[in-house]
Design an enzyme around this catalytic site. Structure first.
Site, PDB file in Angstrom:
ATOM      1  N   GLU B 207     -10.892 -15.439  10.235  1.00  0.00           N
ATOM      2  CA  GLU B 207     -11.576 -15.511  11.527  1.00  0.00           C
ATOM      3  C   GLU B 207     -12.536 -14.352  11.707  1.00  0.00           C
ATOM      4  OE1 GLU B 207      -8.523 -17.586  14.685  1.00  0.00           O
ATOM      5  OE2 GLU B 207      -9.456 -15.725  15.313  1.00  0.00           O
ATOM      6  N   GLY B 375      -3.395 -15.230  17.539  1.00  0.00           N
ATOM      7  CA  GLY B 375      -3.080 -16.300  18.488  1.00  0.00           C
ATOM      8  C   GLY B 375      -3.377 -17.627  17.842  1.00  0.00           C
ATOM      9  N   MET B 377      -6.882 -20.597  17.030  1.00  0.00           N
ATOM     10  CA  MET B 377      -8.336 -20.562  16.826  1.00  0.00           C
ATOM     11  C   MET B 377      -9.110 -20.695  18.131  1.00  0.00           C
ATOM     12  SD  MET B 377      -8.651 -24.134  14.847  1.00  0.00           S
ATOM     13  CE  MET B 377      -7.693 -25.533  15.375  1.00  0.00           C
ATOM     14  N   HIS B 398       4.831 -11.711  15.280  1.00  0.00           N
ATOM     15  CA  HIS B 398       3.837 -11.923  14.222  1.00  0.00           C
ATOM     16  C   HIS B 398       2.784 -12.954  14.587  1.00  0.00           C
ATOM     17  CE1 HIS B 398       5.488 -15.807  13.269  1.00  0.00           C
ATOM     18  NE2 HIS B 398       4.874 -15.892  12.110  1.00  0.00           N
ATOM     19  N   GLY B 399       2.887 -13.557  15.767  1.00  0.00           N
ATOM     20  CA  GLY B 399       1.902 -14.567  16.140  1.00  0.00           C
ATOM     21  C   GLY B 399       2.318 -15.233  17.428  1.00  0.00           C
ATOM     22  N   ALA B 400       1.678 -16.365  17.710  1.00  0.00           N
ATOM     23  CA  ALA B 400       2.003 -17.044  18.960  1.00  0.00           C
ATOM     24  C   ALA B 400       3.315 -17.815  18.858  1.00  0.00           C
ATOM     25  CB  ALA B 400       0.868 -17.981  19.345  1.00  0.00           C
ATOM     26  N   GLY B 401       3.591 -18.402  17.711  1.00  0.00           N
ATOM     27  CA  GLY B 401       4.817 -19.207  17.546  1.00  0.00           C
ATOM     28  C   GLY B 401       4.571 -20.655  17.932  1.00  0.00           C
TER      29      GLY B 401
END
Lengths: 104, 475
Positions: B207, B375, B377, B398-401
């Site tokens: 990204e 998060g 895209m 580690h991220g949104a899940g």
């Protein structure tokens, strides 16, 4: 499995690949056959378009019809592994049913 | 095993030890981030992990917890090696050393925007991703693959794919020690040989982003971040090689567990004592896969750097590269006393070292280790930093899940709807396939703003900056 991530033209050319897949039980046998496909997808850039399975002592003999992956259109995330979590292949009132989780 | 979930204030829950659980479960998420789909097994998996031999303190779940295989995704567990503590390949995950690296550009959002279409087209043509596309690095022979498995990003830089400063900003200096190539099976080698420098598919991405907000100016400045600055975030891992190693070693441990008197509630939790032939074999193979992943991200970053130079005349500086699927041998301080050597599994959880930790480079040491929380895209990503006193063995989200299955995403989101949504948000997307990328629709994930807020409230990390997407490459 293929339908979850790729479209292959109906008239695609293919090659036959044969192998023996051993396993201790039905669920593990299903996982082992799927792993064989995933390995060939990564190592040889091939996708399965058909499969024939025949019982053999300790497992099955498998004949895959494999097409070149460049002929396919990607429609979903590409499987990379088979999880043992929740794995099931067993006969029921309607025949055989299975549950398998593919990691992508 | 029944689960007894007890509220511990507004930001976390405790799963009381019952049955074979050796420690409690600690779920570091508020009620609105708990899995709520009927039949979801994520919390049961937190309890299952608590049954592993040698586990200490608690089985932790990060705020982005969701249903995994064996371990939940967003799970952290540490085992005491001297007390028969085990290592479980399922506690690392299939995509060994999957992780995120963030690079900062020398250009601001306003200056880049006119050049963004050209840059995205260049990256689109350059970066291998999706089904059967090969990798950036055509290896001469098997010996070179072995060098990558031993040397990781360090070997890639030595071969001209990057600059020495990159290694100072990589976890472990770009290479995990003690990689044992002899424990990597032939099939793993075959799968990996053509994939060095490739994104893959699913949730992996490259990204182009811009800094939208800064929450901690001092820390952001030290990280090289300021409002409006353009960045590049890369998320990918060890590709088919790592998946094959995980599968091979789960099978190997499944076959010998009973010999060690170990029984687990889920076959994907197959494990063996760290200090056993099977445990050591997996650690050696895992390290090799981790090095493959580090080299993979190094190649992708170097290619992105070249594309940026062509499009903008300036390059990219690596802020940091860190894994979120890995087991590490670590010592943690508890009450002032040195703790024994632990095997810390982080499955969908990011190591988050506090300020002053000896493993941090001097330039980052006063501020803590950068933690990246992608998060989706269509939404923000975050930069956080490690904090002191993190009881989850210095781990963060580690991220949104995910909240939707991939099937549900296909059912609920058309590619046309997604295209309109992202175009409306001003995000230039270059997917390998629009049908495929609907699985990654922003609606398929938890609210990443809520995830990082919960992480901060639970002392897992501190917010540094918010990034928004400008252009997305997906496989």
């Amino acid at each position: 499995m293929l339908g979850s991530f790729a479209d292959v033209p109906p008239d695609v050319s293919w090659v036959a690949r044969e192998c023996a897949v051993p396993a201790d039980d039905d669920g593990r046998l299903l996982a082992a056959v799927l792993e064989e496909i995933i390995y060939r997808m990564d190592a040889a850039d091939e996708l399965p378009v058909d499969i024939a399975v025949a019982p053999e002592p300790g497992g099955v003999g498998v004949i895959f019809k494999m097409a070149d992956s460049s002929t396919a259109t990607q429609t979903g995330a590409v499987p990379k592994a088979v999880a043992l979590h929740g794995l099931r292949l067993a006969p029921d009132a309607h025949g055989w049913s299975c549950r398998v989780t593919l990691d992508v | 095993m029944d689960i007894r979930l007890v509220t511990e204030g507004p930001w976390r829950f405790r799963i009381e030890p019952t049955g074979a659980m050796r420690v409690p479960g600690i779920v570091l998420a508020p009620p609105d981030l708990l899995p709520d789909e009927p039949g979801d097994q994520a919390l049961q998996q937190v309890a299952n992990v608590a049954t592993l031999p040698g586990i200490v303190r608690a089985s932790y779940a990060m705020p982005d917890i969701h249903w995994g295989y064996g371990f939940p995704i967003g799970g952290v567990a540490a085992t005491d090696i001297a007390r028969g503590g085990v290592i479980s390949p399922g506690g690392v995950g299939f995509d060994i050393s999957c992780g995120v690296r963030l690079l900062t550009a020398h250009v601001d959002r306003a200056a880049l925007l006119p050049k963004l279409p050209v840059l995205m087209d260049r990256l689109d043509a350059l970066i291998p991703r999706g089904l059967g596309r090969g990798g950036l690095w055509y290896l001469a022979d098997r010996t070179q693959l072995h060098e990558i498995l031993r040397g990781g990003a360090r070997y890639a830089v030595e071969q001209g794919h990057g600059v020495p400063r990159d290694l100072d900003r990589c976890e472990d200096g770009g290479a995990v020690r003690d990689a044992d190539v002899t424990q990597v099976g032939e099939r793993a080698l075959e799968r990996g040989a053509g994939q060095v420098g490739s994104l893959g598919s699913a949730n992996h991405f490259l990204e182009v982003q811009a800094v939208d907000a800064v929450y901690d100016e001092t820390c952001a400045r030290a990280f090289g971040l300021r409002p409006g600055l353009v960045c590049v975030m890369i998320h990918c891992g060890s590709r088919g090689l790592g998946h094959q190693i995980c599968s091979d070693h789960v099978r190997a441990m499944d076959a010998v567990m009973r010999r060690y008197g170990i029984a687990v509630p889920d076959p994907q939790l197959a494990c063996a004592p760290v200090d056993s032939p099977e445990g050591r074999a997996y650690l050696g193979a895992m390290a090799a896969a981790a090095n493959f992943a580090r080299a993979n991200r190094q190649l992708l970053a170097d290619a992105a750097r070249g594309a940026f130079r062509e499009a903008t005349g300036t390059g990219l500086d690596l802020l940091y590269d860190v894994s979120h699927n890995l087991a590490k041998l670590e010592r943690h301080i508890d009450g002032g006393a040195a703790r024994p050597l632990l095997c810390v599994h982080r499955k969908g959880a990011t190591r988050a070292l506090p300020p002053g930790h000896p493993d941090l480079p001097d330039t980052l040491s006063p501020f803590g280790q950068p933690v990246f929380v992608p998060g989706t895209m269509g939404t923000a990503s975050y930069v956080m930093t490690g904090t002191t006193g993190n009881r989850a063995f210095d781990s963060c989200c580690h991220g949104a899940g995910r909240v939707w299955s991939r099937h549900r995403a296909h059912r609920e989101m058309s590619s046309g709807q997604l295209r309109r949504e992202l175009a409306g948000a001003g995000v230039a997307v270059r997917p390998a396939s629009w049908r495929s990328v609907t699985e990654e629709a922003p609606e398929a994930y938890k609210d990443v703003d809520a995830v990082v807020r919960a992480s901060e409230h639970n002392g897992l990390g501190r917010l540094v900056a918010r990034l928004v997407p400008l252009g997305v490459l997906k496989g």
